[in-house]
Design a protein around this motif. Structure first.
Motif, PDB file in Angstrom:
ATOM      1  N   UNK A  50       0.823  -1.211   0.000  1.00  0.00           N
ATOM      2  CA  UNK A  50       0.000   0.000   0.000  1.00  0.00           C
ATOM      3  C   UNK A  50       0.856   1.260   0.000  1.00  0.00           C
ATOM      4  N   UNK A  51       2.080   1.160   0.461  1.00  0.00           N
ATOM      5  CA  UNK A  51       2.980   2.316   0.552  1.00  0.00           C
ATOM      6  C   UNK A  51       4.177   2.171  -0.387  1.00  0.00           C
ATOM      7  N   UNK A  52       3.975   1.433  -1.471  1.00  0.00           N
ATOM      8  CA  UNK A  52       5.051   1.193  -2.430  1.00  0.00           C
ATOM      9  C   UNK A  52       5.243   2.405  -3.335  1.00  0.00           C
ATOM     10  N   UNK A  53       6.431   2.548  -3.899  1.00  0.00           N
ATOM     11  CA  UNK A  53       6.685   3.689  -4.794  1.00  0.00           C
ATOM     12  C   UNK A  53       5.964   3.557  -6.127  1.00  0.00           C
ATOM     13  N   UNK A  79      -3.224  -3.110  -3.983  1.00  0.00           N
ATOM     14  CA  UNK A  79      -3.237  -3.476  -2.572  1.00  0.00           C
ATOM     15  C   UNK A  79      -4.454  -2.897  -1.862  1.00  0.00           C
ATOM     16  N   UNK A  80      -4.782  -1.635  -2.152  1.00  0.00           N
ATOM     17  CA  UNK A  80      -5.938  -0.993  -1.508  1.00  0.00           C
ATOM     18  C   UNK A  80      -7.222  -1.754  -1.839  1.00  0.00           C
ATOM     19  N   UNK A  81      -7.354  -2.179  -3.086  1.00  0.00           N
ATOM     20  CA  UNK A  81      -8.542  -2.943  -3.487  1.00  0.00           C
ATOM     21  C   UNK A  81      -8.635  -4.240  -2.676  1.00  0.00           C
ATOM     22  N   UNK A  92      -3.139   5.520   0.394  1.00  0.00           N
ATOM     23  CA  UNK A  92      -3.632   5.347   1.763  1.00  0.00           C
ATOM     24  C   UNK A  92      -4.697   6.381   2.154  1.00  0.00           C
ATOM     25  N   UNK A  93      -4.538   7.627   1.689  1.00  0.00           N
ATOM     26  CA  UNK A  93      -5.545   8.655   1.975  1.00  0.00           C
ATOM     27  C   UNK A  93      -6.882   8.268   1.356  1.00  0.00           C
TER      28      UNK A  93
END
Length: 198
Positions: free
Chosen positions: A81-84, A92-94, A124-125
């Motif tokens: 979720x925090x990947x570049x 990932x968010x899905x 993430x937001x």
């Protein structure tokens, strides 16, 4: 998985194909993207825990497990979720939304509010807004208030916070949304979000 998940998996398989480096990767890729791969969730979980597997393989395994509701995917999905790479974040968010793990909102809030990783905070937001969790509004307010400093380069993150706060329509967001109206790039969105508050 439903039809939308199948379509997303097809996109994921196509995107990760470029990362294959030989016959062994090709075989693993075919196994991970096969229609019956979720028949053996333990095999997918092994891909997450064995260090020899490449990132693309862990991503596919985590996505499939997450969409199937298997919480063993949680840690891998949070890392992605925090990947570049924004596409990895979106995928990932899905899967995290489908997973429904109660830790997801806290993890997304921690990632969104981490100033060292603010360049990667957009997904993430957006996930926080979609989750509508107790952590969502306070985290979005925090992130947005930090983005209102002069010449902050992360205006897209600020815009996503404003849109999320508008969708959540929580009165606690009024002061930061009022402050955002003074920023030319954010003014229209902030006014629209304020219009959605009770």
């Amino acid at each position: 998985m439903d039809a939308a998940d199948d379509a997303d998996l097809a996109d994921l398989a196509l995107r990760t194909r470029a990362e294959l480096s030989g016959p062994a990767d090709e075989e693993l890729h075919l196994l991970l993207t096969a229609a019956d791969a979720t028949d053996d969730p333990d095999a997918l979980a092994v891909v997450l825990t064995e260090p020899r597997h490449p990132l693309w393989a862990r991503e596919i395994a985590a996505y499939r497990l997450g969409c199937a509701g298997d919480r063993r995917a949680f840690e891998s999905l949070v890392l992605l979720l925090n990947h570049r790479d924004p596409e990895r974040c979106v995928c990932s968010a899905h899967a995290l939304k489908r997973l429904g793990d109660p830790r997801t909102a806290s993890a997304a809030a921690a990632l969104a509010t981490n100033e060292l990783r603010v360049a990667y905070a957009l997904v993430p937001v957006r996930l926080l807004a979609a989750l509508r969790a107790p952590e969502s509004v306070p985290a979005l307010i925090t992130v947005l208030s930090r983005r209102l400093t002069p010449r902050d380069p992360h205006w897209r993150v600020a815009l996503a916070c404003i849109e999320g706060l508008g969708a959540l329509a929580d009165e606690r967001a009024r002061p930061v949304l009022e402050a955002a109206r003074a920023h030319p790039r954010l003014s229209a969105a902030a006014a629209a979000a304020l219009g959605r508050l009770p």
